[in-house]
Design an enzyme around this catalytic site. Sequence first.
Site, PDB file in Angstrom:
ATOM      1  N   ASP A  33       5.598  10.118   8.481  1.00  0.00           N
ATOM      2  CA  ASP A  33       5.940   9.183   7.409  1.00  0.00           C
ATOM      3  C   ASP A  33       7.443   8.972   7.313  1.00  0.00           C
ATOM      4  O   ASP A  33       8.165   9.818   6.777  1.00  0.00           O
ATOM      5  CB  ASP A  33       5.396   9.746   6.083  1.00  0.00           C
ATOM      6  CG  ASP A  33       5.757   8.871   4.903  1.00  0.00           C
ATOM      7  OD1 ASP A  33       5.733   9.385   3.763  1.00  0.00           O
ATOM      8  OD2 ASP A  33       6.076   7.688   5.114  1.00  0.00           O
ATOM      9  N   ASP A 217       8.724   1.668   7.187  1.00  0.00           N
ATOM     10  CA  ASP A 217       7.948   2.776   6.629  1.00  0.00           C
ATOM     11  C   ASP A 217       6.609   2.978   7.324  1.00  0.00           C
ATOM     12  O   ASP A 217       5.638   2.257   7.051  1.00  0.00           O
ATOM     13  CB  ASP A 217       7.741   2.516   5.122  1.00  0.00           C
ATOM     14  CG  ASP A 217       7.033   3.665   4.448  1.00  0.00           C
ATOM     15  OD1 ASP A 217       6.764   3.562   3.235  1.00  0.00           O
ATOM     16  OD2 ASP A 217       6.728   4.670   5.131  1.00  0.00           O
TER      17      ASP A 217
HETATM   18  C1  LIG Z   1       2.978   0.103  -2.345  1.00  0.00           C
HETATM   19  C2  LIG Z   1       3.975   1.183  -2.150  1.00  0.00           C
HETATM   20  C3  LIG Z   1       3.706   2.109  -0.989  1.00  0.00           C
HETATM   21  C4  LIG Z   1       2.292   2.676  -0.980  1.00  0.00           C
HETATM   22  C5  LIG Z   1       2.107   3.622   0.214  1.00  0.00           C
HETATM   23  N1  LIG Z   1       0.709   3.951   0.406  1.00  0.00           N
HETATM   24  C6  LIG Z   1      -0.021   3.249   1.250  1.00  0.00           C
HETATM   25  O1  LIG Z   1       0.384   2.319   1.893  1.00  0.00           O
HETATM   26  C7  LIG Z   1      -1.459   3.776   1.405  1.00  0.00           C
HETATM   27  C8  LIG Z   1      -1.489   4.760   2.568  1.00  0.00           C
HETATM   28  C9  LIG Z   1      -2.834   5.393   2.698  1.00  0.00           C
HETATM   29  C10 LIG Z   1      -3.656   5.050   3.748  1.00  0.00           C
HETATM   30  C11 LIG Z   1      -4.920   5.635   3.897  1.00  0.00           C
HETATM   31  C12 LIG Z   1      -5.340   6.576   2.976  1.00  0.00           C
HETATM   32  C13 LIG Z   1      -4.510   6.922   1.900  1.00  0.00           C
HETATM   33  C14 LIG Z   1      -3.266   6.326   1.763  1.00  0.00           C
HETATM   34  N2  LIG Z   1      -2.370   2.645   1.628  1.00  0.00           N
HETATM   35  C15 LIG Z   1      -2.623   1.828   0.581  1.00  0.00           C
HETATM   36  O2  LIG Z   1      -2.084   1.979  -0.520  1.00  0.00           O
HETATM   37  N3  LIG Z   1      -3.527   0.829   0.789  1.00  0.00           N
HETATM   38  C16 LIG Z   1      -3.895  -0.060  -0.320  1.00  0.00           C
HETATM   39  C17 LIG Z   1      -3.880  -1.472   0.149  1.00  0.00           C
HETATM   40  O3  LIG Z   1      -4.725  -1.584   1.299  1.00  0.00           O
HETATM   41  C18 LIG Z   1      -4.219  -0.813   2.395  1.00  0.00           C
HETATM   42  C19 LIG Z   1      -4.256   0.656   2.047  1.00  0.00           C
HETATM   43  C20 LIG Z   1       2.836   4.964  -0.002  1.00  0.00           C
HETATM   44  O4  LIG Z   1       2.804   5.522  -1.059  1.00  0.00           O
HETATM   45  N4  LIG Z   1       3.401   5.445   1.144  1.00  0.00           N
HETATM   46  C21 LIG Z   1       4.045   6.763   1.139  1.00  0.00           C
HETATM   47  C22 LIG Z   1       3.314   7.700   2.120  1.00  0.00           C
HETATM   48  C23 LIG Z   1       1.778   7.727   1.920  1.00  0.00           C
HETATM   49  C24 LIG Z   1       1.386   8.461   0.648  1.00  0.00           C
HETATM   50  C25 LIG Z   1      -0.131   8.596   0.497  1.00  0.00           C
HETATM   51  C26 LIG Z   1      -0.740   9.261   1.707  1.00  0.00           C
HETATM   52  C27 LIG Z   1      -0.402   8.513   2.992  1.00  0.00           C
HETATM   53  C28 LIG Z   1       1.114   8.395   3.111  1.00  0.00           C
HETATM   54  C29 LIG Z   1       5.551   6.627   1.593  1.00  0.00           C
HETATM   55  O5  LIG Z   1       6.102   7.930   1.750  1.00  0.00           O
HETATM   56  O6  LIG Z   1       5.569   5.892   2.840  1.00  0.00           O
HETATM   57  C30 LIG Z   1       6.457   5.899   0.537  1.00  0.00           C
HETATM   58  F1  LIG Z   1       7.602   5.570   1.144  1.00  0.00           F
HETATM   59  F2  LIG Z   1       5.851   4.816   0.088  1.00  0.00           F
HETATM   60  C31 LIG Z   1       6.780   6.841  -0.603  1.00  0.00           C
HETATM   61  O7  LIG Z   1       6.056   6.871  -1.567  1.00  0.00           O
HETATM   62  N5  LIG Z   1       7.907   7.567  -0.455  1.00  0.00           N
HETATM   63  C32 LIG Z   1       8.307   8.489  -1.475  1.00  0.00           C
END
Ligand SMILES: CCCC[C@H](NC(=O)[C@H](Cc1ccccc1)NC(=O)N1CCOCC1)C(=O)N[C@@H](CC1CCCCC1)C(O)(O)C(F)(F)C(=O)NC
Length: 325
Positions: A33, A217
């Site tokens: 990530d 990201d």
């Molecule tokens: C809208 C703002 C960003 C949302 C982003 N999440 C996402 O993009 C999640 C990832 C996921 C995939 C499969 C199963 C579970 C979770 N997918 C998601 O929200 N969706 C909803 C929309 O359809 C597509 C899938 C996020 O929080 N990314 C984190 C890392 C994820 C955290 C949850 C588990 C998977 C990794 C990040 O670290 O990249 C960040 F930068 F966004 C962050 O929060 N940094 C502090």
Amino acid sequence: NDGSVTATPVDAYDSEYLCPVSIDGQILALEFDSGSSDLWVFSTSLPLSQQKGHVIFDPSKSKNWKALSGYTWNITYGDKSGASGTVGTDVVTVGGTSVSGQAVEIATQVSSQFVSDTANNGLLGLAFSSINTVKPQKQKTFFDLAKPSLSSPVFTADLKHHAPGTYDFGTINSAKYTGAITYTNVVTSKGFWEFTGSGYAVGNGSFVSSSIDAIADTGTTLIYLPDAVVTAYYQQVSGASYDSSQGGYTFPCSATLPNLTLGIGSYRAVVPGQYINYSPRGSKCFGGVQSNTGIGFSIYGDVFLKSQFVIFDGSSTPRLGFASK
Ligand SMILES: CCCC[C@H](NC(=O)[C@H](Cc1ccccc1)NC(=O)N1CCOCC1)C(=O)N[C@@H](CC1CCCCC1)C(O)(O)C(F)(F)C(=O)NC
């Protein structure tokens, strides 16, 4: 000691990509990530109900494990999921790249989203160490600790559409891209790989120059862009509309989606329209491009990254490189 590791999509939608990571011989599939900086794992310290279905790290079975007593961590992600726990150090190996003294954050609590995502056994953060959440002393990322032993202080992401890709550490493999690499400066003040995009074009339309503050990201599934871009895009998709019940733009699954071109300097990164049909949702299909409203910046997530070969250059002046493939 350079390394290369396979990044495998967890499902038919490429919602996340997981990589095998060895912690003193215990192998867990972790999400790499570039949007966060904590390396944390499902562990034997979790309630059994939260361990169910996951591969669990057991520090008591690791001879190189050293607990950091009194150290804790607590992270909340953009999608409101989160985790917290305690900390130790161990030997962590990714592909051919091995690091000793790596802070491994042991989960004692994870949110329900993580419990149900049984393919995911934790995260390996690749953003800047400044946003690591460990207290009382923040810890370094795997990339930061590995850097001195790499041929060059870089890692690359070659994610693919509905297929396994790779992360490489220490080398830029010229067999993985075509044409020239375009580099762009990175701002590290928020701890992200943050840069300014130069504009966009929808389908064969003309390029619109506009500065787009964005992060690269790998931990975000979709592309989140300013409303002006998103509305211009879906205006070209017949039957598309914003569906508040689905939380974003949807369209008939039979729709033909135009390509989305995103400018990076003079480089034009083309995201194929088919990548923007993310998944069926209800009776429609959910878009891979959504609004960045409420986030504060744009996110070039996996839907974008899998169309490119991306260099995360961690030299003294960090920068991002993009190339076609
Ligand atoms: C809208 C703002 C960003 C949302 C982003 N999440 C996402 O993009 C999640 C990832 C996921 C995939 C499969 C199963 C579970 C979770 N997918 C998601 O929200 N969706 C909803 C929309 O359809 C597509 C899938 C996020 O929080 N990314 C984190 C890392 C994820 C955290 C949850 C588990 C998977 C990794 C990040 O670290 O990249 C960040 F930068 F966004 C962050 O929060 N940094 C502090």
